[in-house]
Design an enzyme around this catalytic site. Structure first.
Site, PDB file in Angstrom:
ATOM      1  N   VAL A   1      -0.108 -21.892   4.466  1.00 38.59           N
ATOM      2  CA  VAL A   1      -0.120 -23.316   4.337  1.00 38.59           C
ATOM      3  C   VAL A   1       1.518 -23.513   4.754  1.00 38.59           C
ATOM      4  O   VAL A   1       2.266 -23.472   3.995  1.00 38.59           O
ATOM      5  CB  VAL A   1      -0.832 -23.823   3.424  1.00 38.59           C
ATOM      6  CG1 VAL A   1      -0.640 -25.709   3.570  1.00 38.59           C
ATOM      7  CG2 VAL A   1      -2.216 -23.630   3.322  1.00 38.59           C
ATOM      8  N   LYS A   2       1.794 -24.493   5.785  1.00 42.54           N
ATOM      9  CA  LYS A   2       3.151 -24.922   6.047  1.00 42.54           C
ATOM     10  C   LYS A   2       3.195 -26.266   5.539  1.00 42.54           C
ATOM     11  O   LYS A   2       2.504 -27.324   6.006  1.00 42.54           O
ATOM     12  CB  LYS A   2       3.438 -24.603   7.561  1.00 42.54           C
ATOM     13  CG  LYS A   2       4.719 -24.664   7.960  1.00 42.54           C
ATOM     14  CD  LYS A   2       4.799 -24.231   9.475  1.00 42.54           C
ATOM     15  CE  LYS A   2       6.149 -23.976  10.073  1.00 42.54           C
ATOM     16  NZ  LYS A   2       6.026 -23.957  11.511  1.00 42.54           N
ATOM     17  N   VAL A   3       4.150 -26.543   4.798  1.00 41.11           N
ATOM     18  CA  VAL A   3       4.452 -27.799   4.262  1.00 41.11           C
ATOM     19  C   VAL A   3       6.021 -28.235   4.418  1.00 41.11           C
ATOM     20  O   VAL A   3       6.869 -27.297   4.520  1.00 41.11           O
ATOM     21  CB  VAL A   3       4.250 -28.012   2.763  1.00 41.11           C
ATOM     22  CG1 VAL A   3       2.719 -27.786   2.455  1.00 41.11           C
ATOM     23  CG2 VAL A   3       5.176 -27.070   1.938  1.00 41.11           C
TER      24      VAL A   3
ATOM     25  N   ALA B   1      -0.068 -22.568   9.578  1.00 39.56           N
ATOM     26  CA  ALA B   1      -0.761 -23.754   9.824  1.00 39.56           C
ATOM     27  C   ALA B   1      -0.216 -24.816   9.172  1.00 39.56           C
ATOM     28  O   ALA B   1      -0.149 -24.889   7.845  1.00 39.56           O
ATOM     29  CB  ALA B   1      -2.265 -23.329   9.799  1.00 39.56           C
TER      30      ALA B   1
ATOM     31  N   THR C   1       2.845 -21.664  13.548  1.00 41.03           N
ATOM     32  CA  THR C   1       2.455 -22.714  14.561  1.00 41.03           C
ATOM     33  C   THR C   1       2.909 -24.013  13.854  1.00 41.03           C
ATOM     34  O   THR C   1       3.354 -24.222  12.679  1.00 41.03           O
ATOM     35  CB  THR C   1       0.841 -22.930  14.566  1.00 41.03           C
ATOM     36  OG1 THR C   1       0.260 -23.379  13.579  1.00 41.03           O
ATOM     37  CG2 THR C   1       0.232 -21.770  15.195  1.00 41.03           C
TER      38      THR C   1
END
Length: 217
Positions: free
Chosen positions: A82-84, A56, A27
């Protein structure tokens, strides 16, 4: 190659997941906004449905703020990645979260150098954006090839997650190159089943069956 579905729409994820076509979900803020749902609520629902990684994305730009958001997102479920973004602050956040045992997806990658930095920072996934490179007349698939070569040369364990997929051909091309994962919208994954000769052959079979009066049930 693993299939991640790039959406925050629960019904679309469920349909593909029930068919065994979903190994994970990605996402981003745009997809969350499109869903009209609260990010924590919809992400938790996706994590409960899908056993694989669910990406996310943080929305902060500074490392300390990214880290705080990343830690909050990671508490949603064990399968959160975790998307960075691939910025210096994002790499700092990636290193800290990875050291803490959290999966991290480093996104918005457009060069092999960026992918090398992400692997050094301990990223679980690197997301090179194929379609956006193609949009500016650069070869997105060539980037996947370059990253594959570099990672294989040095034994990096970071998974190549091909993103910004625009077509069914992108999917097979990524598989041939050796991408570990491809994430695509539901309509692209469904389009992989389409072929004009399949449609033509089926129409001929059905016409013959009707002519012969063939019935099975």
């Amino acid at each position: 190659m693993k299939f991640f579905v790039d959406t925050a729409e629960i019904d679309q994820i469920k349909e593909l997941n029930d068919l065994g076509m979903v190994d994970g979900v990605t996402t981003n803020p745009s997809l969350i906004a499109k869903s009209g749902r609260d990010i924590l609520e919809v992400t938790k629902e996706i994590c409960d449905m899908v056993s694989g990684p669910v990406s996310a994305e943080v929305v902060a730009l500074e490392a300390d703020d990214m880290l705080a958001e990343g830690r909050k997102l990671a508490k949603i479920a064990d399968n959160i990645a975790v998307k960075v973004p691939l910025t210096w602050a994002g790499l700092k956040t990636c290193k800290t979260l990875s050291d803490e045992g959290t999966m991290v997806n480093v996104t918005l990658c457009f060069s092999a150098n960026q992918a090398l930095l992400a692997a050094k920072a301990g990223a679980t996934f690197i997301s090179p954006f194929i379609g956006r490179l193609d949009d500016i007349n650069l070869d997105g698939l060539e980037l996947i090839e370059d990253i594959r070569t570099i990672y294989d040369n040095y034994g990096f364990e970071t998974n190549i997650l091909a993103a910004s997929i625009r077509s069914a051909n992108h999917m097979s091309d990524c598989a041939k190159i050796g991408a570990d994962v491809a994430t695509a919208p539901p309509n692209v994954i469904k389009a992989m089943a389409n072929h004009v000769l399949t449609d033509k052959g089926l129409a001929a079979f059905m016409a013959d069956a009707r002519k012969a009066g063939i019935k099975i049930v």
